[in-house]
Design a protein around this motif. Sequence first.
Motif, PDB file in Angstrom:
ATOM      1  N   GLU A  25     -41.590 -31.779 105.386  1.00  0.00           N
ATOM      2  CA  GLU A  25     -41.020 -31.210 104.336  1.00  0.00           C
ATOM      3  C   GLU A  25     -40.809 -32.240 103.120  1.00  0.00           C
ATOM      4  O   GLU A  25     -41.026 -31.548 101.782  1.00  0.00           O
ATOM      5  CB  GLU A  25     -39.491 -31.052 104.858  1.00  0.00           C
ATOM      6  N   HIS A  26     -40.863 -33.586 103.060  1.00  0.00           N
ATOM      7  CA  HIS A  26     -41.132 -34.519 102.168  1.00  0.00           C
ATOM      8  C   HIS A  26     -41.971 -35.437 102.382  1.00  0.00           C
ATOM      9  O   HIS A  26     -42.198 -35.862 103.611  1.00  0.00           O
ATOM     10  CB  HIS A  26     -39.773 -34.665 101.452  1.00  0.00           C
ATOM     11  N   TYR A  27     -42.646 -35.945 101.506  1.00  0.00           N
ATOM     12  CA  TYR A  27     -43.453 -37.080 101.604  1.00  0.00           C
ATOM     13  C   TYR A  27     -42.889 -38.550 102.160  1.00  0.00           C
ATOM     14  O   TYR A  27     -43.464 -39.153 103.059  1.00  0.00           O
ATOM     15  CB  TYR A  27     -44.470 -37.407 100.466  1.00  0.00           C
ATOM     16  N   GLY A  28     -41.779 -38.889 101.548  1.00  0.00           N
ATOM     17  CA  GLY A  28     -41.449 -40.145 101.788  1.00  0.00           C
ATOM     18  C   GLY A  28     -40.177 -40.036 102.660  1.00  0.00           C
ATOM     19  O   GLY A  28     -39.900 -39.201 103.390  1.00  0.00           O
ATOM     20  N   GLU A  29     -39.602 -41.414 102.860  1.00  0.00           N
ATOM     21  CA  GLU A  29     -38.485 -41.696 104.035  1.00  0.00           C
ATOM     22  C   GLU A  29     -37.482 -40.572 103.523  1.00  0.00           C
ATOM     23  O   GLU A  29     -36.730 -40.044 104.538  1.00  0.00           O
ATOM     24  CB  GLU A  29     -38.255 -43.001 104.219  1.00  0.00           C
ATOM     25  N   GLN A  30     -37.023 -40.587 102.577  1.00  0.00           N
ATOM     26  CA  GLN A  30     -36.144 -39.700 101.820  1.00  0.00           C
ATOM     27  C   GLN A  30     -36.738 -38.487 101.013  1.00  0.00           C
ATOM     28  O   GLN A  30     -37.824 -38.626 100.347  1.00  0.00           O
ATOM     29  CB  GLN A  30     -35.047 -40.512 101.078  1.00  0.00           C
ATOM     30  N   ALA A  31     -36.179 -37.499 100.730  1.00  0.00           N
ATOM     31  CA  ALA A  31     -36.647 -36.509 100.025  1.00  0.00           C
ATOM     32  C   ALA A  31     -36.366 -36.906  98.551  1.00  0.00           C
ATOM     33  O   ALA A  31     -35.638 -37.539  98.017  1.00  0.00           O
ATOM     34  CB  ALA A  31     -35.999 -35.028 100.116  1.00  0.00           C
ATOM     35  N   GLN A  32     -37.633 -36.533  97.735  1.00  0.00           N
ATOM     36  CA  GLN A  32     -37.668 -36.967  96.403  1.00  0.00           C
ATOM     37  C   GLN A  32     -36.721 -36.236  95.598  1.00  0.00           C
ATOM     38  O   GLN A  32     -36.357 -34.892  95.815  1.00  0.00           O
ATOM     39  CB  GLN A  32     -39.255 -36.884  95.746  1.00  0.00           C
ATOM     40  N   PRO A  33     -36.094 -36.681  94.539  1.00  0.00           N
ATOM     41  CA  PRO A  33     -35.235 -35.827  93.741  1.00  0.00           C
ATOM     42  C   PRO A  33     -35.952 -34.809  92.885  1.00  0.00           C
ATOM     43  O   PRO A  33     -37.030 -34.834  92.842  1.00  0.00           O
ATOM     44  CB  PRO A  33     -34.553 -36.726  92.912  1.00  0.00           C
ATOM     45  N   SER A  34     -35.106 -33.925  92.399  1.00  0.00           N
ATOM     46  CA  SER A  34     -35.698 -32.872  91.522  1.00  0.00           C
ATOM     47  C   SER A  34     -36.318 -33.525  90.249  1.00  0.00           C
ATOM     48  O   SER A  34     -37.194 -32.871  89.763  1.00  0.00           O
ATOM     49  CB  SER A  34     -34.796 -31.643  91.285  1.00  0.00           C
ATOM     50  N   LYS A  35     -35.528 -34.478  89.679  1.00  0.00           N
ATOM     51  CA  LYS A  35     -35.866 -35.207  88.728  1.00  0.00           C
ATOM     52  C   LYS A  35     -35.426 -36.433  88.436  1.00  0.00           C
ATOM     53  O   LYS A  35     -34.587 -37.063  89.244  1.00  0.00           O
ATOM     54  CB  LYS A  35     -35.323 -34.496  87.255  1.00  0.00           C
ATOM     55  N   THR A  36     -35.942 -37.379  87.674  1.00  0.00           N
ATOM     56  CA  THR A  36     -35.667 -38.847  87.601  1.00  0.00           C
ATOM     57  C   THR A  36     -34.424 -38.882  86.488  1.00  0.00           C
ATOM     58  O   THR A  36     -34.042 -37.923  85.770  1.00  0.00           O
ATOM     59  CB  THR A  36     -36.608 -39.702  86.838  1.00  0.00           C
ATOM     60  N   VAL A  37     -33.698 -40.062  86.472  1.00  0.00           N
ATOM     61  CA  VAL A  37     -32.839 -40.416  85.272  1.00  0.00           C
ATOM     62  C   VAL A  37     -33.472 -40.165  84.178  1.00  0.00           C
ATOM     63  O   VAL A  37     -34.629 -40.494  83.876  1.00  0.00           O
ATOM     64  CB  VAL A  37     -32.077 -41.725  85.706  1.00  0.00           C
ATOM     65  N   ALA A  38     -32.937 -40.061  82.976  1.00  0.00           N
ATOM     66  CA  ALA A  38     -33.425 -40.240  81.450  1.00  0.00           C
ATOM     67  C   ALA A  38     -33.684 -41.600  81.346  1.00  0.00           C
ATOM     68  O   ALA A  38     -32.577 -42.508  81.260  1.00  0.00           O
ATOM     69  CB  ALA A  38     -32.285 -39.643  80.830  1.00  0.00           C
ATOM     70  N   ALA A  39     -34.810 -42.051  80.902  1.00  0.00           N
ATOM     71  CA  ALA A  39     -35.153 -43.312  80.374  1.00  0.00           C
ATOM     72  C   ALA A  39     -36.372 -43.195  79.507  1.00  0.00           C
ATOM     73  O   ALA A  39     -37.123 -42.430  79.548  1.00  0.00           O
ATOM     74  CB  ALA A  39     -35.721 -44.085  81.659  1.00  0.00           C
ATOM     75  N   GLY A  40     -36.191 -43.913  78.382  1.00  0.00           N
ATOM     76  CA  GLY A  40     -37.221 -43.943  77.286  1.00  0.00           C
ATOM     77  C   GLY A  40     -37.156 -42.313  76.453  1.00  0.00           C
ATOM     78  O   GLY A  40     -38.243 -41.897  76.178  1.00  0.00           O
ATOM     79  N   GLY A  41     -36.093 -41.709  76.784  1.00  0.00           N
ATOM     80  CA  GLY A  41     -36.036 -40.219  76.132  1.00  0.00           C
ATOM     81  C   GLY A  41     -36.647 -39.197  76.983  1.00  0.00           C
ATOM     82  O   GLY A  41     -36.651 -38.091  76.332  1.00  0.00           O
ATOM     83  N   VAL A  42     -37.076 -39.579  78.111  1.00  0.00           N
ATOM     84  CA  VAL A  42     -37.671 -38.801  78.919  1.00  0.00           C
ATOM     85  C   VAL A  42     -37.108 -38.712  80.568  1.00  0.00           C
ATOM     86  O   VAL A  42     -36.921 -39.602  80.985  1.00  0.00           O
ATOM     87  CB  VAL A  42     -39.206 -38.917  79.109  1.00  0.00           C
ATOM     88  N   THR A  43     -37.057 -37.663  81.085  1.00  0.00           N
ATOM     89  CA  THR A  43     -36.431 -37.151  82.098  1.00  0.00           C
ATOM     90  C   THR A  43     -37.483 -36.332  82.852  1.00  0.00           C
ATOM     91  O   THR A  43     -37.808 -35.169  82.489  1.00  0.00           O
ATOM     92  CB  THR A  43     -35.342 -36.175  82.395  1.00  0.00           C
TER      93      THR A  43
END
Length: 487
Positions: free
Chosen positions: A36-54
Amino acid sequence: MSFNYRTSVLAVAAALAVSACSFGPGGEPPAMPSPEHYGEQAQPSKTVAAGGVTQTFDVGATSAPQWWRLYRSDALDALVDEGLRNSPTLAAAQRTLASAQQQLRAQIGETTLPSIDGVAQIQRARSPVVPGLGPEQVQYNFFAGQLAAHYTFDLFGQTRYMNSASAARVNVQAYELEASRRALAANIVGASINVAALDRQIALTERLVAVSSDTANDDQQRYALGSVSRAQALGSKQDAASVAATLPALRQQRASAIHALAVLLGRTPDNAPSVPALDSLSLPEHVPVAVPSDLLRARPDIQAADAAVKAAAADVGSATAQMFPSLSLTASMGRGGFSWPALLSGAGGLWAIGAGLSQPIFHGGALVAQRRASIDAYDASVLHYKSTVLSAFQDVANSLAALDNDAQTLASNEVAAQAARAAFDDTASRHRMGALPATAQYASEARYLNAQMGAVRAASQRMSDTAALFQAMGELPVNQQTAASGQ
């Protein structure tokens, strides 16, 4: 006559039935899990905002064919295009594939079609004679010209299996070429980002060296005036030397990186290219996350492992088929004679036709051993396919986790850099008003420069890991991309 006719029909039918049977595995890759997901935990739908980009993870999306263009840098696009066009390593792989394709065509033509050869012979000979019973010697001329044809029937599919194995191995080379092409593009992008980040770090370090040197000089003057201790003056001098010692190492890293980039582009190191500034690169906001079933079709290394399974399966069929009878036909026709008139006369006609049937009976166990070896090789190819798929899942899982963590790291570094900048501005303002000594301003600026370098490293790592994720996702063939987008 009727009995012989029925016997012949039954024999041909039996041969065709046996040849229709599969003497080896089907060649289909083994079924693999679809997590269902690749990693040990499901990846989030998006990352936190950093460098002006999410960054948003688009689950089920297919990778862009030229994903490096998502960085929106014409200079970076030009570098990748140059590398794909001029890399000698990639060109060598392309020529190797072309050679293998021509060899396959030659093999198919030689083994599936009849061979026809023209033979011409002119001979002058002397034959010994018995003394007293004829002339002392007999000399004669012989002239002949004929066409010879040969064809071996593929009754049990040995030729078909051999050609299938060779075709699958050509496919392996084609997929490996595609993997090399994608790896070259990713390496060029990664090297460009690395050089750009090092350029920025070197500029910050040069300023940090200047600040540390000013601090050491100021403390030395204050020590001469008796306002600071000798230990503080020596400590400042040591700190300045330690900071200066980091600069040659950064320059060496930059030199190695730019030389490697030049070679990737097919240039000599002395003709190294200029790279775009780090700030000119735009981080892609949307990154694809292919579902596992699409990943198996999109990654060229998995496709190469799949083709290797098919080749090994065909080898098993070929090794089995060679244990059965082989039927071949030969025919020739032409003209011959002891003189040109005889050659051209009606008496000069030559022809022959024949058939040969061979059945292996005893080869010292070689044929059985070869079949067992091909089966073991097939089992090994299946296991290699499984290992390749698991490694691909691991690549994707690591890249997804890296992007999530990179965003958090960059966000924290940005907070630290902003705080350090505010503190530096405040300290510089107070120094201008005479409320703080110059050493306080120098120390505050050094902290700000160090915070900036941390943010630069985090930003470049995020860009590099984004490229790694695009590389790990592979690329679906054009027809499959159309089908996936239509679903």
